[in-house]
Design an enzyme around this catalytic site. Sequence first.
Site, PDB file in Angstrom:
ATOM      1  CD1 TRP A 216      18.011  20.282 -63.298  1.00  0.00           C
ATOM      2  CD2 TRP A 216      16.992  18.181 -63.735  1.00  0.00           C
ATOM      3  NE1 TRP A 216      18.921  19.029 -63.448  1.00  0.00           N
ATOM      4  CE2 TRP A 216      18.448  18.049 -63.391  1.00  0.00           C
ATOM      5  CE3 TRP A 216      16.163  17.327 -63.951  1.00  0.00           C
ATOM      6  CZ2 TRP A 216      18.714  16.862 -63.642  1.00  0.00           C
ATOM      7  CZ3 TRP A 216      16.614  16.034 -64.082  1.00  0.00           C
ATOM      8  CH2 TRP A 216      17.697  15.722 -64.010  1.00  0.00           C
TER       9      TRP A 216
ATOM     10  CB  SER B 121       6.224  14.595 -59.827  1.00  0.00           C
ATOM     11  OG  SER B 121       6.572  15.711 -59.365  1.00  0.00           O
TER      12      SER B 121
ATOM     13  CG  MET C 188      19.034  23.533 -58.982  1.00  0.00           C
ATOM     14  SD  MET C 188      18.144  23.073 -60.669  1.00  0.00           S
ATOM     15  CE  MET C 188      16.774  24.353 -60.663  1.00  0.00           C
TER      16      MET C 188
ATOM     17  CG  PHE D 126      17.138  17.304 -55.897  1.00  0.00           C
ATOM     18  CD1 PHE D 126      16.006  17.761 -56.665  1.00  0.00           C
ATOM     19  CD2 PHE D 126      17.119  16.773 -54.889  1.00  0.00           C
ATOM     20  CE1 PHE D 126      14.857  17.871 -55.976  1.00  0.00           C
ATOM     21  CE2 PHE D 126      15.984  16.873 -53.988  1.00  0.00           C
ATOM     22  CZ  PHE D 126      14.805  17.483 -54.742  1.00  0.00           C
TER      23      PHE D 126
ATOM     24  CE  LYS E 148       5.551  18.829 -60.280  1.00  0.00           C
ATOM     25  NZ  LYS E 148       6.081  20.143 -59.856  1.00  0.00           N
TER      26      LYS E 148
ATOM     27  CG  HIS F  37       3.664  23.361 -68.318  1.00  0.00           C
ATOM     28  ND1 HIS F  37       4.846  22.913 -67.829  1.00  0.00           N
ATOM     29  CD2 HIS F  37       3.577  24.149 -67.198  1.00  0.00           C
ATOM     30  CE1 HIS F  37       5.302  23.136 -67.028  1.00  0.00           C
ATOM     31  NE2 HIS F  37       4.544  23.823 -66.292  1.00  0.00           N
TER      32      HIS F  37
ATOM     33  NE  ARG G 144       7.299  14.763 -55.132  1.00  0.00           N
ATOM     34  CZ  ARG G 144       7.574  13.222 -54.719  1.00  0.00           C
ATOM     35  NH1 ARG G 144       7.416  12.874 -53.625  1.00  0.00           N
ATOM     36  NH2 ARG G 144       7.844  12.737 -55.995  1.00  0.00           N
TER      37      ARG G 144
END
Length: 313
Positions: free
Chosen positions: A71, A158, A252, A249, A66, A128, A269
């Site tokens: 991105w 998020s 995408m 944003f 998150k 991650h 989101r």
Amino acid sequence: MEKSRKTFVDAIDKMIAAASSMHPDELLFSYNGILYPAAVCSREVFQALESFEARSDDVILAGYPKSGTNWLSQILTDLIAISQKKTPGRESSVNAEDVQEFPYLEVGDAEKYERMMKLPSPRFMVTHLRPENLPKSIFKNKVKILLLIRNPKDVAASFYHFSNGLATLPSYETWDDFFTDFMTKKMAWGCYFEYLSEWNKYADQENIMTVTYEEVKENPALAVKNIATFFGIPLTEEQLQLVVERCSFQSMKKNSEKTHGTFGNIIFRKGCVSDWKNLFLEDHNQKMDKAFEEHIAGTKLGKKLKYDLYCKA
Ligand code: A3P
């Protein structure tokens, strides 16, 4: 849909389908003291990962869930395409023929790393994982790593919406329940504060560049330029503008059906800074401010996060 994206979207659909038939208590499993989603990661993959042979020209993006990894993945794959004299956005630009592997390093099957040995350079991967859980060859071979961090309040907000939108993670009846788990190390991929402290030990290494979600949001052109310079990728003004346009944003999100399938609606989101203000109450603020102060505030990464600006105002 491009072949490489189809591999990606199919893999996500498979994980969601696997999670849908699991009991909520089985969704997470623990490996070396950290929780992971069982439909996404496995012990066998972690064991196989230990002997993964990194190459010095691999390109790695590291970021806690998150923090904006999808991105920055787009930015990096576009930059890699440019370094290969391709035009981002064209069918053939994202290695349509040769990118067969799910880009998240710790996600897939145990044979993935054997197959990755045959992929041409530069290989791009996202993770991650905390640094101590990455294969040793990454640091031994001085692979360049872009470390992405985001202010912890927006990460938590998020993550809360993501957990409730995605079958592979436990869902929560209330924000309060989620917040308690977030603060007590019960998240998939572990505690964010511990993640930051561990990566902070590496933050001075010359092969690691740290970037914050907030600085990319504030000035995407400058961020893309700096990232390209770090990876030694020359950019014309026109190429820079193309990457900046494609990573907004709005672009995408609009393109997400093609790039992410139905998962796109969950990932893209709001894409803004300070959405945490819609969830945090005084008690949550006090607890997180205290934890930040105790664990991260005085560190290099802690200062880079500009906590007072993004988490207090
Ligand atoms: P929000 O849930 O706050 O909207 P990750 O890719 O690591 O899962 O992170 C997802 C977060 O990054 C989501 O945050 C998502 O909206 C945001 N994001 C994705 N693409 C973005 C973009 N182009 N610009 C800004 N934020 C973006």
